[in-house]
Design a protein around this motif. Structure first.
Motif, PDB file in Angstrom:
ATOM      1  N   VAL A 371       0.853  -1.189   0.000  1.00  0.00           N
ATOM      2  CA  VAL A 371       0.000   0.000   0.000  1.00  0.00           C
ATOM      3  C   VAL A 371       0.889   1.240   0.000  1.00  0.00           C
ATOM      4  O   VAL A 371       2.088   1.177   0.294  1.00  0.00           O
ATOM      5  N   GLU A 372       0.307   2.371  -0.346  1.00  0.00           N
ATOM      6  CA  GLU A 372       1.064   3.622  -0.348  1.00  0.00           C
ATOM      7  C   GLU A 372       1.349   4.079   1.078  1.00  0.00           C
ATOM      8  O   GLU A 372       0.671   3.672   2.027  1.00  0.00           O
ATOM      9  N   GLU A 373       2.341   4.923   1.204  1.00  0.00           N
ATOM     10  CA  GLU A 373       2.687   5.491   2.498  1.00  0.00           C
ATOM     11  C   GLU A 373       1.462   6.180   3.110  1.00  0.00           C
ATOM     12  O   GLU A 373       0.783   6.968   2.454  1.00  0.00           O
ATOM     13  N   GLY A 374       1.166   5.844   4.360  1.00  0.00           N
ATOM     14  CA  GLY A 374       0.027   6.432   5.058  1.00  0.00           C
ATOM     15  C   GLY A 374      -1.251   5.636   4.920  1.00  0.00           C
ATOM     16  O   GLY A 374      -2.184   5.817   5.707  1.00  0.00           O
ATOM     17  N   ALA A 375      -1.320   4.751   3.906  1.00  0.00           N
ATOM     18  CA  ALA A 375      -2.524   3.943   3.711  1.00  0.00           C
ATOM     19  C   ALA A 375      -2.494   2.748   4.662  1.00  0.00           C
ATOM     20  O   ALA A 375      -1.431   2.212   4.998  1.00  0.00           O
ATOM     21  N   VAL A 376      -3.677   2.325   5.090  1.00  0.00           N
ATOM     22  CA  VAL A 376      -3.779   1.209   6.039  1.00  0.00           C
ATOM     23  C   VAL A 376      -3.887  -0.106   5.285  1.00  0.00           C
ATOM     24  O   VAL A 376      -4.646  -0.230   4.318  1.00  0.00           O
ATOM     25  N   GLY A 377      -3.121  -1.070   5.710  1.00  0.00           N
ATOM     26  CA  GLY A 377      -3.175  -2.419   5.152  1.00  0.00           C
ATOM     27  C   GLY A 377      -2.849  -3.421   6.240  1.00  0.00           C
ATOM     28  O   GLY A 377      -2.726  -3.073   7.419  1.00  0.00           O
ATOM     29  N   GLU A 378      -2.688  -4.681   5.842  1.00  0.00           N
ATOM     30  CA  GLU A 378      -2.360  -5.723   6.818  1.00  0.00           C
ATOM     31  C   GLU A 378      -0.849  -5.856   6.939  1.00  0.00           C
ATOM     32  O   GLU A 378      -0.111  -5.773   5.960  1.00  0.00           O
ATOM     33  N   ILE A 379      -0.386  -6.056   8.174  1.00  0.00           N
ATOM     34  CA  ILE A 379       1.045  -6.199   8.435  1.00  0.00           C
ATOM     35  C   ILE A 379       1.475  -7.644   8.173  1.00  0.00           C
ATOM     36  O   ILE A 379       0.874  -8.583   8.699  1.00  0.00           O
ATOM     37  N   GLY A 417      -2.554 -10.531  10.614  1.00  0.00           N
ATOM     38  CA  GLY A 417      -3.925 -10.184  10.989  1.00  0.00           C
ATOM     39  C   GLY A 417      -4.027  -8.821  11.647  1.00  0.00           C
ATOM     40  O   GLY A 417      -5.116  -8.374  12.010  1.00  0.00           O
ATOM     41  N   ASP A 418      -2.882  -8.136  11.799  1.00  0.00           N
ATOM     42  CA  ASP A 418      -2.868  -6.781  12.357  1.00  0.00           C
ATOM     43  C   ASP A 418      -2.896  -5.751  11.233  1.00  0.00           C
ATOM     44  O   ASP A 418      -2.308  -5.964  10.169  1.00  0.00           O
ATOM     45  N   LEU A 419      -3.551  -4.643  11.490  1.00  0.00           N
ATOM     46  CA  LEU A 419      -3.592  -3.544  10.535  1.00  0.00           C
ATOM     47  C   LEU A 419      -2.540  -2.496  10.900  1.00  0.00           C
ATOM     48  O   LEU A 419      -2.238  -2.284  12.079  1.00  0.00           O
ATOM     49  N   GLY A 420      -1.980  -1.843   9.875  1.00  0.00           N
ATOM     50  CA  GLY A 420      -0.985  -0.822  10.153  1.00  0.00           C
ATOM     51  C   GLY A 420      -0.744   0.068   8.952  1.00  0.00           C
ATOM     52  O   GLY A 420      -1.298  -0.147   7.867  1.00  0.00           O
ATOM     53  N   CYS A 421       0.105   1.078   9.143  1.00  0.00           N
ATOM     54  CA  CYS A 421       0.494   1.953   8.045  1.00  0.00           C
ATOM     55  C   CYS A 421       1.911   2.470   8.282  1.00  0.00           C
ATOM     56  O   CYS A 421       2.377   2.518   9.424  1.00  0.00           O
ATOM     57  N   PHE A 422       2.585   2.832   7.189  1.00  0.00           N
ATOM     58  CA  PHE A 422       3.915   3.425   7.264  1.00  0.00           C
ATOM     59  C   PHE A 422       3.809   4.945   7.358  1.00  0.00           C
ATOM     60  O   PHE A 422       3.014   5.564   6.641  1.00  0.00           O
ATOM     61  N   LEU A 423       4.618   5.530   8.230  1.00  0.00           N
ATOM     62  CA  LEU A 423       4.751   6.979   8.289  1.00  0.00           C
ATOM     63  C   LEU A 423       5.887   7.420   7.354  1.00  0.00           C
ATOM     64  O   LEU A 423       6.712   6.589   6.953  1.00  0.00           O
ATOM     65  N   PRO A 424       5.976   8.690   7.010  1.00  0.00           N
ATOM     66  CA  PRO A 424       7.084   9.158   6.164  1.00  0.00           C
ATOM     67  C   PRO A 424       8.463   8.810   6.749  1.00  0.00           C
ATOM     68  O   PRO A 424       9.425   8.637   6.016  1.00  0.00           O
ATOM     69  N   SER A 425       8.552   8.691   8.075  1.00  0.00           N
ATOM     70  CA  SER A 425       9.820   8.367   8.729  1.00  0.00           C
ATOM     71  C   SER A 425      10.222   6.916   8.554  1.00  0.00           C
ATOM     72  O   SER A 425      11.337   6.528   8.889  1.00  0.00           O
ATOM     73  N   GLY A 426       9.299   6.088   8.015  1.00  0.00           N
ATOM     74  CA  GLY A 426       9.562   4.659   7.902  1.00  0.00           C
ATOM     75  C   GLY A 426       9.074   3.877   9.101  1.00  0.00           C
ATOM     76  O   GLY A 426       9.109   2.634   9.114  1.00  0.00           O
ATOM     77  N   GLU A 427       8.617   4.596  10.131  1.00  0.00           N
ATOM     78  CA  GLU A 427       8.072   3.914  11.306  1.00  0.00           C
ATOM     79  C   GLU A 427       6.657   3.426  11.011  1.00  0.00           C
ATOM     80  O   GLU A 427       5.990   3.904  10.083  1.00  0.00           O
ATOM     81  N   ILE A 428       6.214   2.477  11.822  1.00  0.00           N
ATOM     82  CA  ILE A 428       4.929   1.813  11.589  1.00  0.00           C
ATOM     83  C   ILE A 428       3.978   2.143  12.728  1.00  0.00           C
ATOM     84  O   ILE A 428       4.366   2.127  13.898  1.00  0.00           O
ATOM     85  N   VAL A 429       2.753   2.423  12.371  1.00  0.00           N
ATOM     86  CA  VAL A 429       1.684   2.604  13.355  1.00  0.00           C
ATOM     87  C   VAL A 429       0.766   1.388  13.263  1.00  0.00           C
ATOM     88  O   VAL A 429       0.298   1.040  12.174  1.00  0.00           O
TER      89      VAL A 429
END
Length: 902
Positions: A371-379, A417-429
């Protein structure tokens, strides 16, 4: 085996190789050539520990209670344990279970199993025996190493080995270290997690998985030879692997916390200080427990939080209390942690950071495209930490462990099964779960496993289990049940079903997987796709046992009289004769109303506490029938007389009666004797006592008559704390033993804002605003309690207006309400006049968290001016509600945990 490598040594060899000064970790690992970037991950962690034992043989490896073991002795004992297993014909590659209490022997057994070329299956001996039996059979464990108590209870085909029999004979076996692990893709341990099909599933962790994790965490957050790590986690929870083995490959010290401290934030905080702990790992629930237990001063500590989402308010609070705060994330299937982040006060949000060494993290859409940066997807996670799949579950393994088409270096990718997204810093939420998996206190729970267990109950037609959070950090499970027979949804019958269900579930599931709240529904809410709509499940309401039961109507004249009085006070049309007055919504003021009515209609004057000790219509009516005249009246009120623990003697608050303390009866250990003390004069006949000293002397006479030798634990709620303090002085002057004095939100008398009335319009306004602030907090935390108090106040106000207008009879000057009012006024004057003197006795302050204003918020309620040994235990609620539902549950739990340490 001919391919195994043997290392002969003795203590002299170790001592000869020891450097004159404390060795440097970097120098040691230059010699080892064990690093996360180099050959380290291709070695079992026991090989690294073996080399470390050769460098620091005399250093303490593990402390547990009053015992300790050096690196040399731990190496020798674990080698001998491995030799014992080999001599017992345990073949390499076998799975051996460990079900032991926290001890040095437990770690020796785990190391010995791995050194024997086998894999260990960690089992918490406190788990239900049926669950232990299932894991042993599913894992095909060859043996279980445990103690006699577990040996007798668990039925299995695995050979049972008693640790107390093994240890005395270990000296007979070789202490030579033998490298039996030839392939690091072989199993190191098998750990069971909750499964959606109704049974737990075993995750296969290899040596390469575990070593990669340990060496990576050794770099960040970092582990140093002078570190002392406090280990608090049960071995059946995966993060225990870091606590036990990371220090041992580093030359640091493991301090094993006892089971009491693990549950009690106060004891845990004490251990952190006394044991000079520099590193600790825990779930957010444990960190919050520590802050609630009085941790308010910075410690030289690095902490790692994992197991569940890290609330930002908690993280920010902890950053002011220790040197470093780290957040880790990772499923059991990718070996404890896959990402790591050091948190900073400037962080806008709490992230799970970036991947650890030799790990890949991807966020993909439903077609497995990035997914694109900032978009939510599965980890998804790949790398050296990805487990070898599920034991004996090829279909489930194939569903979650997939071919990695995104990166050639790591051939397998795990679907979390967890959802997450990448921040511009490369860190994950991390954004939560896709499915119905939840985490409570760090334990991963498949709601489907609980639902499958409940569907085995013939009375249940459909069920949905969900979580809710009644207080911040207090996540709970609630079961929504559709019954086969809808008529059993009646609250009296439903409560009996709940008791039976919970009893059976406790035999099959861990305590943390048994729902605490239950709610009957006519049908489960469904989505348009005919799936359970969990978002539409209603907020749970408590099931109050024994409401209206047609088979439990009053049968005697006295029962009918009591029934009618209760119904009027409780505003109910009918009540079961076996319903508890306080479970039905009764409280201390309603108790006065009920007892006044009893006085008028029977001509008897029984103590108010009779209602607390005989809280059903059947019991109360039987008491009345057995007492023809006035009951003998005393200040000492027995609440529970049996039990081997040190008795509690608890003094009334300003309102003078001891009924409050009956609420602790079922919240404390059933071996805990409890006595309440109520004001002299409540019978309306005797003259009330006018000073704290007179009250203390009078109560002591009755206490000493009942228990002349002691020891004693004294306590008091609010005003009662002063009387208990004075009783402690008198007992010590007699040479008697006073273990401690419990202050239930008693403010020391040097806090003038507590005693003096506010004068002047501004002061009065300020006081009203402070009180309103308190009630807003009570409303937010316990809306039902708030509504109950508001209704009570409104009713009292309405009655006073009607009395002034002559539309309602004036209150009786001799009624119970008037008597309590007079005694209360006398108690207030006694408090104002009391001048305590310093006393050498431990004081425990159970301090209400909700306070009127900062100006009245001394950290120990002012008791440090009078005692050197003061401990503060924060409890939910404010000064007036800490003994009310739901706050009294928290008070009872913390008091029980505290008393367990005595």
């Amino acid at each position: 085996m001919s391919t195994s490598k043997a290392h002969n040594y003795d203590a002299g060899h170790f001592l000869a190789s020891k450097e004159a000064s404390s060795p440097n970790l970097d120098d040691i690992f230059k010699d080892f050539e064990f690093s996360v970037q180099g050959s380290g991950i291709h070695q079992p962690f026991t090989a690294i520990f073996h080399r470390m034992a050769g460098k620091v043989p005399d250093k303490i490896a593990i402390e547990c209670y009053d015992k300790a073991i050096s690196y040399l002795d731990l190496e020798i004992k674990s080698n001998q344990f491995a030799a014992f297993l080999t001599a017992a014909k345990v073949t390499e590659g076998s799975i051996l279970a460990v079900a032991l209490d926290r001890s040095i022997e437990m770690v020796v057994a785990m190391l010995g199993i791995v050194k024997a070329g086998c894999a260990y299956l960690p089992v918490d001996p406190k788990l239900p025996h049926e669950r232990i039996q299932y894991m042993l059979e599913d894992a095909q464990a060859k043996a279980i190493i445990t103690s006699k108590s577990v040996l007798q209870e668990v039925s299995c085909t695995a050979e049972k080995l008693d640790i107390d029999t093994i240890f005395p004979i270990l000296e007979e076996y070789s202490d030579v270290y033998v490298e039996r692990v030839e392939d690091t893709s072989s199993l190191a341990y098998l750990l069971y997690t909750s499964g959606s099909t109704g049974n737990p599933k075993g995750v296969k962790i290899t040596h390469k998985n575990l070593t990669n994790l340990l060496l990576s965490v050794q770099q960040a957050p970092g582990m140093h030879m002078d570190d002392r790590l406090l280990a608090i986690t049960t071995i059946s929870f995966d993060i225990a692997g870091i606590e036990l083995f990371l220090p041992l490959i580093t030359g640091a010290t493991v301090v094993l916390a006892n089971s009491d401290a693990i549950k009690d934030g106060r004891l845990l905080y004490k251990l952190l200080q006394e044991k000079q702990i520099s590193f600790m790992q825990a779930t957010p629930a444990t960190w919050r427990m520590l802050t609630m237990a009085g941790w308010d001063k910075p410690l030289p500590l690095r902490i790692l939080s994992g197991g569940e989402a890290f609330p930002k308010d908690l993280a920010m609070q902890l950053m002011g209390l220790c040197d470093e705060v780290w957040n880790g994330y990772g499923p059991t299937e990718t070996t404890i942690y896959s990402t790591m982040k050091q948190l900073a006060p400037t962080d806008d949000q709490i992230t799970i950071g970036k991947p650890i060494d030799n790990t890949g993290v991807y966020i993909l859409d439903t077609e497995m495209n990035p997914v694109e940066e900032g978009a939510v997807g599965e980890i998804y996670i790949s790398g050296e930490g990805v487990a070898a799949g599920y034991h004996g579950r090829p279909e489930l393994t194939a569903d979650r462990f997939l071919p990695n088409v995104l990166e050639e270096a790591f051939p397998i990718i795990y679907k979390t099964g967890d959802l997450g997204c990448f921040l511009p810093s490369g860190e994950i939420v991390c954004k939560g779960r896709i499915d119905h998996q939840v985490k409570i206190r760090g334990f991963r729970i498949e709601l489907g496993e609980i639902e499958q267990q409940l569907l085995q109950e013939p009375a249940i037609k459909e069920v949905a289990v969900h979580t809710w959070e009644d207080l911040p950090g207090n996540k709970r499970l609630v079961a929504y049940v559709v019954l086969e027979d809808a008529s059993k949804a009646d609250q009296g019958l439903f409560s009996k079903l709940i008791t039976a269900w919970k009893d059976r579930m406790m035999k099959r599931l861990p305590e943390y997987m048994v729902p605490g709240d239950w709610m009957p529904l006519d049908k489960l809410p469904l989505t348009t796709n005919q799936k359970i709509d969990r978002k539409a499940l209603p907020s749970p309401r408590p099931v109050l046992p024994g409401f209206i039961d047609p088979t439990q109507q009053p049968t005697t004249e006295t029962e009918r009289l009591v029934h009618d009085i209760w119904c009027r006070s409780l505003r109910m049309s009918s009540v079961s004769v076996d319903a508890d007055f306080f479970d039905l919504g009764g409280h201390s003021l309603l108790a006065v109303e009920v007892m006044t009515a009893i006085d008028r209609q029977t001509g008897k004057n029984v103590p108010l506490t009779t209602l607390f000790s005989h809280a059903t219509i059947r019991k109360f009516a039987a008491f009345l029938d057995q007492h023809s005249g006035d009951a003998s009246w005393a200040s000492l009120v027995p609440i529970r007389t049996n039990g081997h623990l040190t008795p509690l003697y608890l003094v009334h608050g300003m309102a003078a009666n001891a009924g409050t303390f009956f609420k602790l009866l079922h919240r404390l250990d059933d071996q805990q004797p409890i006595y309440g003390l109520q004001s002299k004069g409540l019978d309306g006949t005797d003259a009330p006592l006018e000073t704290v000293q007179e009250m203390a002397a009078h109560y002591l006479r009755e206490v000493l008559e009942q228990n002349p030798d002691g020891p004693y634990i004294l306590g008091g709620y609010s005003f009662g704390g002063y009387v208990a303090f004075e009783m402690a002085r008198m007992l010590k002057e007699m040479g008697k033993e006073v273990s401690q004095v419990l202050m239930f939100d008693t403010q020391a008398v040097n806090m003038p804002m507590y005693h003096h009335q506010h004068t002047g319009s501004f002061a009065a306004l300020k006081a009203r605003l402070a009180r309103r602030k308190v009630w807003i907090q009570v409303m937010l935390k316990a809306p039902k309690t708030y509504q109950k108090f508001k209704k009570r106040a409104a009713k009292h106000k309405k009655e006073k207006i009607l009395q002034k207008l002559g539309l309602a009879p004036a209150p009786s000057k001799d009624g119970r309400g008037a008597v309590i009012k007079r005694v209360r006024a006398i108690n207030h004057q006694a408090m104002v006049k009391y001048d305590p003197k310093p006393l050498d006795v431990p004081v425990i302050v159970f301090k209400a968290k909700i306070i009127p204003s900062k100006s009245s918020n001394h950290w120990a309620n002012g008791w440090t001016d009078y005692c050197k040994d003061v401990t503060v235990i924060p409890v939910e609620g404010d000064h007036f509600t800490l003994f009310e539902e739901p706050f009294v549950d928290d008070l009872g739990k913390r008091l029980r945990h505290h008393l367990a340490g005595y």
